[in-house]
Design a protein around this motif. Structure first.
Motif, PDB file in Angstrom:
ATOM      1  N   THR A 230      14.880  66.446 -83.649  1.00 21.53           N
ATOM      2  CA  THR A 230      15.611  67.390 -82.787  1.00 21.53           C
ATOM      3  C   THR A 230      15.138  67.302 -81.346  1.00 21.53           C
ATOM      4  O   THR A 230      15.749  67.894 -80.455  1.00 21.53           O
ATOM      5  CB  THR A 230      15.402  68.822 -83.295  1.00 21.53           C
ATOM      6  OG1 THR A 230      13.989  69.116 -83.350  1.00 21.53           O
ATOM      7  CG2 THR A 230      16.006  69.008 -84.675  1.00 21.53           C
ATOM      8  N   ASP A 231      14.048  66.560 -81.101  1.00 13.85           N
ATOM      9  CA  ASP A 231      13.508  66.373 -79.754  1.00 13.85           C
ATOM     10  C   ASP A 231      14.267  65.240 -79.073  1.00 13.85           C
ATOM     11  O   ASP A 231      14.241  64.086 -79.529  1.00 13.85           O
ATOM     12  CB  ASP A 231      12.018  66.040 -79.856  1.00 13.85           C
ATOM     13  CG  ASP A 231      11.347  65.927 -78.490  1.00 13.85           C
ATOM     14  OD1 ASP A 231      12.064  65.819 -77.480  1.00 13.85           O
ATOM     15  OD2 ASP A 231      10.103  65.900 -78.450  1.00 13.85           O
ATOM     16  N   SER A 232      14.959  65.534 -77.983  1.00 13.95           N
ATOM     17  CA  SER A 232      15.805  64.533 -77.324  1.00 13.95           C
ATOM     18  C   SER A 232      15.003  63.383 -76.722  1.00 13.95           C
ATOM     19  O   SER A 232      15.579  62.350 -76.350  1.00 13.95           O
ATOM     20  CB  SER A 232      16.644  65.191 -76.224  1.00 13.95           C
ATOM     21  OG  SER A 232      15.803  65.801 -75.256  1.00 13.95           O
ATOM     22  N   VAL A 239      18.972  57.436 -81.292  1.00  9.12           N
ATOM     23  CA  VAL A 239      19.826  56.625 -82.157  1.00  9.12           C
ATOM     24  C   VAL A 239      20.939  57.470 -82.744  1.00  9.12           C
ATOM     25  O   VAL A 239      22.111  57.064 -82.771  1.00  9.12           O
ATOM     26  CB  VAL A 239      18.996  55.976 -83.282  1.00  9.12           C
ATOM     27  CG1 VAL A 239      19.910  55.279 -84.277  1.00  9.12           C
ATOM     28  CG2 VAL A 239      18.012  54.969 -82.706  1.00  9.12           C
ATOM     29  N   LEU A 240      20.598  58.683 -83.218  1.00  8.93           N
ATOM     30  CA  LEU A 240      21.613  59.559 -83.789  1.00  8.93           C
ATOM     31  C   LEU A 240      22.663  59.928 -82.742  1.00  8.93           C
ATOM     32  O   LEU A 240      23.866  59.914 -83.013  1.00  8.93           O
ATOM     33  CB  LEU A 240      20.952  60.820 -84.352  1.00  8.93           C
ATOM     34  CG  LEU A 240      21.906  61.863 -84.937  1.00  8.93           C
ATOM     35  CD1 LEU A 240      22.656  61.300 -86.138  1.00  8.93           C
ATOM     36  CD2 LEU A 240      21.135  63.132 -85.330  1.00  8.93           C
ATOM     37  N   LYS A 260      17.531  71.825 -90.934  1.00 10.38           N
ATOM     38  CA  LYS A 260      18.750  71.720 -91.735  1.00 10.38           C
ATOM     39  C   LYS A 260      19.847  70.939 -91.029  1.00 10.38           C
ATOM     40  O   LYS A 260      20.798  70.482 -91.663  1.00 10.38           O
ATOM     41  CB  LYS A 260      19.253  73.129 -92.084  1.00 10.38           C
ATOM     42  CG  LYS A 260      18.337  73.877 -93.040  1.00 10.38           C
ATOM     43  CD  LYS A 260      18.925  75.211 -93.444  1.00 10.38           C
ATOM     44  CE  LYS A 260      18.041  75.928 -94.447  1.00 10.38           C
ATOM     45  NZ  LYS A 260      18.622  77.241 -94.853  1.00 10.38           N
ATOM     46  N   SER A 261      19.748  70.819 -89.723  1.00 10.82           N
ATOM     47  CA  SER A 261      20.733  70.027 -88.980  1.00 10.82           C
ATOM     48  C   SER A 261      20.077  69.438 -87.742  1.00 10.82           C
ATOM     49  O   SER A 261      19.087  69.976 -87.225  1.00 10.82           O
ATOM     50  CB  SER A 261      21.932  70.894 -88.579  1.00 10.82           C
ATOM     51  OG  SER A 261      21.567  71.844 -87.601  1.00 10.82           O
ATOM     52  N   VAL A 262      20.641  68.326 -87.297  1.00  8.13           N
ATOM     53  CA  VAL A 262      20.204  67.685 -86.063  1.00  8.13           C
ATOM     54  C   VAL A 262      21.459  67.321 -85.285  1.00  8.13           C
ATOM     55  O   VAL A 262      22.375  66.693 -85.816  1.00  8.13           O
ATOM     56  CB  VAL A 262      19.369  66.406 -86.334  1.00  8.13           C
ATOM     57  CG1 VAL A 262      18.934  65.774 -85.017  1.00  8.13           C
ATOM     58  CG2 VAL A 262      18.173  66.719 -87.213  1.00  8.13           C
ATOM     59  N   ARG A 263      21.524  67.769 -84.049  1.00 10.15           N
ATOM     60  CA  ARG A 263      22.703  67.563 -83.194  1.00 10.15           C
ATOM     61  C   ARG A 263      23.989  68.053 -83.869  1.00 10.15           C
ATOM     62  O   ARG A 263      25.043  67.431 -83.790  1.00 10.15           O
ATOM     63  CB  ARG A 263      22.832  66.100 -82.784  1.00 10.15           C
ATOM     64  CG  ARG A 263      21.835  65.675 -81.722  1.00 10.15           C
ATOM     65  CD  ARG A 263      22.144  64.313 -81.141  1.00 10.15           C
ATOM     66  NE  ARG A 263      21.356  64.083 -79.933  1.00 10.15           N
ATOM     67  CZ  ARG A 263      21.756  64.357 -78.691  1.00 10.15           C
ATOM     68  NH1 ARG A 263      22.962  64.892 -78.506  1.00 10.15           N
ATOM     69  NH2 ARG A 263      20.974  64.121 -77.658  1.00 10.15           N
ATOM     70  N   LEU A 358      19.290  51.992 -79.210  1.00 14.33           N
ATOM     71  CA  LEU A 358      18.721  52.952 -78.272  1.00 14.33           C
ATOM     72  C   LEU A 358      19.439  52.909 -76.927  1.00 14.33           C
ATOM     73  O   LEU A 358      19.038  53.598 -75.991  1.00 14.33           O
ATOM     74  CB  LEU A 358      17.230  52.656 -78.064  1.00 14.33           C
ATOM     75  CG  LEU A 358      16.357  52.767 -79.315  1.00 14.33           C
ATOM     76  CD1 LEU A 358      14.928  52.363 -79.012  1.00 14.33           C
ATOM     77  CD2 LEU A 358      16.410  54.171 -79.882  1.00 14.33           C
ATOM     78  N   ALA A 359      20.471  52.070 -76.805  1.00 15.84           N
ATOM     79  CA  ALA A 359      21.222  51.953 -75.561  1.00 15.84           C
ATOM     80  C   ALA A 359      22.365  52.949 -75.553  1.00 15.84           C
ATOM     81  O   ALA A 359      23.200  52.945 -76.460  1.00 15.84           O
ATOM     82  CB  ALA A 359      21.764  50.534 -75.402  1.00 15.84           C
ATOM     83  N   PRO A 360      22.443  53.797 -74.550  1.00 11.95           N
ATOM     84  CA  PRO A 360      23.495  54.829 -74.541  1.00 11.95           C
ATOM     85  C   PRO A 360      24.886  54.265 -74.300  1.00 11.95           C
ATOM     86  O   PRO A 360      25.880  54.894 -74.655  1.00 11.95           O
ATOM     87  CB  PRO A 360      23.078  55.753 -73.393  1.00 11.95           C
ATOM     88  CG  PRO A 360      22.231  54.879 -72.502  1.00 11.95           C
ATOM     89  CD  PRO A 360      21.533  53.924 -73.403  1.00 11.95           C
ATOM     90  N   ARG A 361      24.981  53.079 -73.673  1.00 16.55           N
ATOM     91  CA  ARG A 361      26.295  52.515 -73.355  1.00 16.55           C
ATOM     92  C   ARG A 361      26.385  51.093 -73.871  1.00 16.55           C
ATOM     93  O   ARG A 361      25.495  50.273 -73.622  1.00 16.55           O
ATOM     94  CB  ARG A 361      26.525  52.516 -71.847  1.00 16.55           C
ATOM     95  CG  ARG A 361      27.905  51.978 -71.452  1.00 16.55           C
ATOM     96  CD  ARG A 361      28.181  52.189 -69.985  1.00 16.55           C
ATOM     97  NE  ARG A 361      27.373  51.353 -69.126  1.00 16.55           N
ATOM     98  CZ  ARG A 361      27.835  50.740 -68.025  1.00 16.55           C
ATOM     99  NH1 ARG A 361      29.097  50.868 -67.676  1.00 16.55           N
ATOM    100  NH2 ARG A 361      27.029  50.018 -67.283  1.00 16.55           N
TER     101      ARG A 361
END
Length: 898
Positions: A230-232, A239-240, A260-263, A358-361
């Motif tokens: 959950t830590d950005s 990756v998520l 119980k949930s992430v993002r 790990l690449a955002p784009r």
């Protein structure tokens, strides 16, 4: 009558059992790929497998047991368990295929007593749930490999005629099978010696299995992110986030035991708790926690694992050991592994939209596949691809490349219809011989563009031959049809040309532009790079769009032009869109490549892009470069590649008069005496003679009288030579006396040379015909394996490094090219009215040396120096051979993962 000593008998049995546990060759323990891309562990059976064997047998269906044992055989008695699990690994050999802790297949052979003992009966059985995965052919390959090592030459199999699956295994294996039929049983017999058909079948199955294993990585229907934090700031969160933002078309399952949930997506404590199937798992957990997730992945049937976390081989010896354990554990659980320390994997196909990196784009969809060994460079590479509007089909950053490698990706891209161009960033080769074999095949239809770095990182202990520079790497890539570039920028320069324009059919290039200075620069660069460029077509800065486009169209229509480079500088205060539209219309549908320096843009300018279904640039888009020189460099590489691809496929040629069996027998005898050694001059001559390579006749002598006798036997003129290594090939000829025409001259030469060398043992050799001195060598390179080299002899050639190199074995065309490749090669063809030498004799020599080095892997080093080439042939006056431990034959024997 003496009672038998039961204690001694039990002790003997225990000793047999212990020997059976450990006495098999270690290279028989391998990981293999099933036809569905899953990994299976293969090893010899051992007595401690008894319990697992009983469980395996009890799990077989009645039908499977009947087909294997020709009867019901519901349970396996203990005596049979003991018999099946205690083998000598020589006359009785058995392999088990293991998944997790379970045996899923068993294969065995047992030498038959009749005949000459060179035949063995072979049989195997596969668990019902694993039938259809190609395990039978794999077992047969490895049993045949073990049998060949043990002197077995023929396999016999008895199969029920109704057992069609088993019959097809033997029929389709590539062996020449003879059959006989009696009482419902087929008796099959076949020689297990490798043949071209057998190797073709093996390579085809290997290609399909490796491609399927990569498809499991790149085309999942569901993904689990293990360690989805959950830590950005954590990689698991990144990756998520990228998977979700990229619009992955299947379900994504975060695995986090504390939340119980992430993002906003429901999380699960473990992979095992996920209710549905999982194809791909992304592990973003610390190195010491990896072991905990593998069992869950096995239970869930996960097909592939991508490890993005670090802390493995890149950290030192302890990390390397952790990495080895990770690979072993992942394979034992049936999974292929990408990483560790990987950036991740991506597939831009809208049917998957997978961004597990790990690449955002990511770059937009395209027809270019990219394999990158460096995780650190991966993000920058993807960013550059996006900026240049280079569309990718798939992307894999393998990080430490512990398992999945560039070879695997080449196998996948070879059959992937979505990929037309392959880009590689390589630091090393896991299996260089296999890389060359695959690249030669793939490059025939799909360009492979590669940056090869990291040669300086090879430990000196691994370098057994002379230093090898980058020019050799370039020559070896060219041999395999790989386009080598020096930088990432050049990689993209080539990619946007190969990905969007056709290949040039020749070296003739026309330069069209509105700038005299840029046009001259382009022409000069083209000529310097081997292209044929005429005077640039300069329309002038005042030309309008129609005049500009007409000049380009005219150049494309010219019969003496194979490609066009357009240099464009926008006139002051003039909009460029009309010029772009005119240029695009002029080149639309052209079958010749067009490159431009439009606005000095790098990549595919929006104004020159042809759009596909999703708005991405497709073939026909015009690539742009920041300078004419960069455009020319890319075009020159495209022309050289096109010329390579247009040449007919050549195959290795074995000259006549080769006795490989005698040569291998000699090497076995010599290696038994001393595993690593230089052969004597007479042993070298005997070995080379088995391959039709004759050294000019010589005698060993220890006094003047023997020298004179040798001279008379050989026939004058002769030479007297010192035998010590320090006296060979000296520029001052201090170790040899030449052109001795009679007994007195021979006597004096022997006396003087024995005194100078301090050794009474000298050689008297018949004088060879005068000629141009050449050198043929075989050596080891830690990146490419065994290499053959050719060059002219002499100090100047040595200083300039004027040697040509090729990977073994040589094809027929490559042997000719090797002789012509050195810069000094024109001397052999009659330079400045000199008499040409018989180059066909040199070609024959390198073909024989290639065949010998390929047949006898114990040859670690070989040198024929000098070889005197003349109009009458090629005579060898000296040769040296060093034998050593046989390197890995992973690419020659049964299929296996490295």
């Amino acid at each position: 009558m003496t009672e038998p000593n039961t204690q001694d008998a039990d002790t003997a049995k225990e000793q047999d059992r212990m020997r059976s546990e450990t006495s098999f060759p270690k290279h028989w323990v391998v990981d293999v790929l099933a036809s569905d891309g899953g990994v299976v562990h293969l090893r010899p059976i051992v007595p401690s497998d008894g319990k697992a064997l009983i469980e395996f047998h009890s799990g077989l269906s009645e039908r499977t047991r009947y087909l294997r044992y020709f009867g019901p055989y519901p349970t396996m008695p203990q005596r049979d368990v003991l018999n099946f699990t205690t083998v000598d690994h020589h006359s009785r050999v058995a392999f088990v295929a293991i998944l997790g802790d379970d045996i899923i297949a068993v294969g065995r052979y047992e030498r038959l007593p009749e005949g000459d003992g060179n035949s063995a009966e072979v049989a195997f059985v596969v668990a019902d749930s694993h039938q259809g995965r190609g395990l039978g052919p794999i077992l047969l390959e490895h049993l045949a490999g073990a049998a060949a090592e043990n002197g077995v030459r023929m396999f016999v199999a008895e199969v029920l005629a109704e057992n069609r699956n088993m019959v097809s295994v033997f029929r389709e294996a590539g062996y020449q099978v003879s059959r006989s039929y009696e009482g419902g049983v087929l008796r099959l017999e076949f020689a297990i010696d490798p043949s071209e058909a057998l190797l073709s079948v093996r390579n085809s199955r290997e290609r399909a299995a490796e491609a399927r294993s990569v498809r499991n990585v790149l085309s999942p229907t569901s993904v689990a992110v293990i360690g989805a934090s959950t830590d950005s700031s954590k990689v698991g969160n990144a990756v998520l986030a990228n998977l979700l933002a990229g619009g992955f078309t299947g379900p994504v399952y975060p695995v986090n035991a504390d939340h119980k949930s992430v993002r906003g997506v429901r999380a699960y404590p473990s992979v095992h708790d996920i209710p549905d199937s999982v194809d791909l798992a992304i592990a973003a957990v610390p190195a010491d926690a990896i072991d905990d997730v593998l069992d869950d992945c096995l239970d869930k049937g996960v097909k592939a694992l991508v490890v993005v976390s670090g802390g493995f081989g890149e950290t030192g010896e302890a990390g390397q050991e952790n990495e080895r354990r990770l690979v072993h554990a992942a394979r034992a659980h049936g999974m292929r592994l990408v990483g560790p320390n990987a950036l991740g994997v991506a597939n831009t196909d809208p049917a998957f939209a997978l961004n597990a990196t790990l690449a955002p784009r990511l770059p937009m969809p395209g027809r270019v596949g990219f394999f990158c060994q460096s995780g650190a460079l991966g993000i920058a590479i993807l960013d550059q691809a996006a900026k240049r509007r280079l569309g990718l089909s798939t992307f894999v950053s393998a990080g430490n490349r512990a398992d999945v490698s560039g070879n695997d990706l080449l196998q996948y891209w070879d059959s992937d219809p979505e990929t037309e161009v392959v880009l590689l960033y390589l630091e090393s080769f896991g299996n260089p011989r296999k890389f060359t074999r695959i690249a030669r095949r793939v490059a025939r239809t799909k360009p492979i563009i590669a940056v090869k770095s990291g040669r300086g990182a090879v430990p000196p202990a691994l370098a057994t031959g002379p230093a090898i520079d980058d020019s050799i790497v370039k020559a070896l890539f060219e041999q395999a049809g790989v386009i080598q570039v020096d930088t990432i920028a050049q990689l993209f320069d080539c990619a946007i040309l190969f990905g969007y324009q056709p290949l040039p059919s020749g070296p003739r290039v026309a330069v069209v532009g509105n700038s005299t200075a840029l046009g001259v620069l382009a022409v000069d660069a083209a000529r310097a790079d081997g292209l044929h460029a005429g005077v640039p077509i300069d329309v002038g800065p005042q030309a309008g769009p129609e005049e500009f486009a007409a000049a380009v169209a005219g150049a494309l229509a010219a019969g003496d032009v194979d490609s066009v480079i357009v240099v464009f500088v926008p006139p002051v205060a003039v909009t460029v869109e009309p010029f772009a539209k005119a240029l695009g219309d002029a080149v639309l549908g052209a079958d010749k490549p067009v490159l431009t320096t439009f606005l000095a843009t790098e990549g595919i300018p929006d104004v020159l892009a042809v759009r596909g279904e999703f708005g991405q640039p497709v073939r026909g888009s015009v690539p742009s470069y920041s300078s004419p020189e960069r455009a020319v460099t890319a075009l020159a590489k495209a022309w050289r590649y096109a010329a390579w691809r247009s040449r007919p496929v050549s195959t290795p040629l074995r000259p006549s008069g080769i006795d490989s069996e005698r040569a291998q027998s000699l090497v076995r005898d010599w290696s038994a005496q001393e595993h690593t050694r230089w052969l004597s001059d007479f042993e070298t001559a005997e070995l080379l003679g088995c391959y039709g390579i004759e050294i000019t006749e010589f005698r060993s002598v220890i006094d003047e009288d023997e020298a004179v006798t040798a001279g008379e036997e050989l026939g004058y003129p002769v030479a007297v030579k010192a035998t010590g290594a320090q006296w060979r090939h000296r520029p001052d000829l201090g170790g040899v006396r030449l052109d001795l025409t009679g007994p007195e001259a021979t006597r004096l030469a022997y006396r003087a040379l024995a005194a100078d060398s301090g050794e009474p043992l000298l050689h008297v050799q018949k004088m060879a015909a005068k000629g141009i001195g050449c050198v043929v060598r075989v050596q080891d390179d830690p990146s490419f394996g065994s290499l053959i080299s050719f060059g002219l002899a002499g100090v100047i050639s040595d200083l300039l490094g004027d040697r040509a190199y090729r990977v073994l074995p040589l094809t027929e065309d490559e042997a000719v090219q090797l002789i012509d490749a050195p810069k000094a090669a024109p001397l052999l063809s009659g330079y400045r009215n000199a008499v040409p030498v018989d180059k066909s004799a040199l070609v024959d020599l390198v073909q024989r040396v290639s065949a010998m080095a390929d047949d006898i892997p114990e040859i670690r080093e070989l040198a024929c120096e000098p070889v005197l080439a003349s109009a009458h042939g090629a005579q060898i006056t000296d040769a040296r051979v060093r034998l050593g431990p046989e390197p890995s034959k992973n690419d020659l024997g049964p299929r296996r993962l490295r």
